[in-house]
Design a protein around this motif. Structure first.
Motif, PDB file in Angstrom:
ATOM      1  N   MET A 117     -12.261  -0.018  -7.369  1.00  0.00           N
ATOM      2  CA  MET A 117     -11.198   0.104  -7.146  1.00  0.00           C
ATOM      3  C   MET A 117     -10.616   1.341  -6.559  1.00  0.00           C
ATOM      4  N   GLN A 118     -12.155   2.458  -5.883  1.00  0.00           N
ATOM      5  CA  GLN A 118     -11.764   3.127  -4.587  1.00  0.00           C
ATOM      6  C   GLN A 118     -11.698   2.365  -3.548  1.00  0.00           C
ATOM      7  N   PRO A 119     -12.050   1.355  -3.374  1.00  0.00           N
ATOM      8  CA  PRO A 119     -12.026   1.214  -1.395  1.00  0.00           C
ATOM      9  C   PRO A 119     -10.140   1.189  -1.545  1.00  0.00           C
ATOM     10  N   HIS A 130      -5.230   2.963   0.495  1.00  0.00           N
ATOM     11  CA  HIS A 130      -4.266   3.548   0.087  1.00  0.00           C
ATOM     12  C   HIS A 130      -3.519   4.948   1.239  1.00  0.00           C
ATOM     13  N   LEU A 131      -4.694   5.456   0.835  1.00  0.00           N
ATOM     14  CA  LEU A 131      -4.672   7.476   1.618  1.00  0.00           C
ATOM     15  C   LEU A 131      -4.537   6.890   2.908  1.00  0.00           C
ATOM     16  N   ARG A 132      -4.935   6.089   3.344  1.00  0.00           N
ATOM     17  CA  ARG A 132      -5.371   6.127   5.458  1.00  0.00           C
ATOM     18  C   ARG A 132      -3.864   5.275   5.472  1.00  0.00           C
ATOM     19  N   TRP A 133      -3.249   4.616   4.961  1.00  0.00           N
ATOM     20  CA  TRP A 133      -2.236   3.946   5.239  1.00  0.00           C
ATOM     21  C   TRP A 133      -1.005   3.789   4.473  1.00  0.00           C
ATOM     22  N   HIS A 134      -0.925   4.310   3.647  1.00  0.00           N
ATOM     23  CA  HIS A 134       0.763   4.685   3.407  1.00  0.00           C
ATOM     24  C   HIS A 134       0.977   6.425   3.351  1.00  0.00           C
ATOM     25  N   ASP A 135       2.120   6.643   3.070  1.00  0.00           N
ATOM     26  CA  ASP A 135       2.650   8.046   3.435  1.00  0.00           C
ATOM     27  C   ASP A 135       2.774   8.198   1.915  1.00  0.00           C
TER      28      ASP A 135
END
Length: 114
Positions: A102-104, A109-114
């Motif tokens: 699940m980590q990737p 999510h952290l990279r592409w979502h606010d």
């Protein structure tokens, strides 16, 4: 005419495999499931510790999710014979492997979502 090459580090996933994996993805994507697994992965082991770690989760739903995780062999439940009886939860090797998988998605999510 240039040809497009498939990246070497990413194996091609067949349609059949994708269809088969859908049930796993849907299970992990159920509300609170990932958060409960993450709490257990961070060291929570008692019901009250998991409940405190997952804001907004009701005891009734936590009980249901823990039972589902146990039925899928992702969580192990241990009854400690004390007075009063104590119950401890921990991720099984299969559960730890799923949490690592699940980590990737969390990184995405952290990279592409606010």
């Amino acid at each position: 005419m240039p040809t497009t090459k498939r990246p070497v580090d990413r194996p091609l996933i067949s349609d059949a495999t994708c269809r088969e994996a859908t049930s796993s993805l849907e299970f992990v994507g159920r509300r609170w499931t990932g958060a409960i697994m993450l709490a257990l992965g961070r060291g929570a082991s008692r019901f009250s510790e998991v409940e405190a770690a997952v804001d907004g989760l009701s005891p009734r739903l936590l009980t249901a999710r823990l039972r589902e995780l146990e039925a899928h062999d992702l969580v192990e439940r241990e009854v400690v014979p004390t007075t009063p009886v104590s119950v401890r939860y921990r991720l099984t090797p299969r559960g730890r492997d799923l949490l690592a998988a699940m980590q990737p998605l969390m990184t995405y999510h952290l990279r592409w979502h606010d």
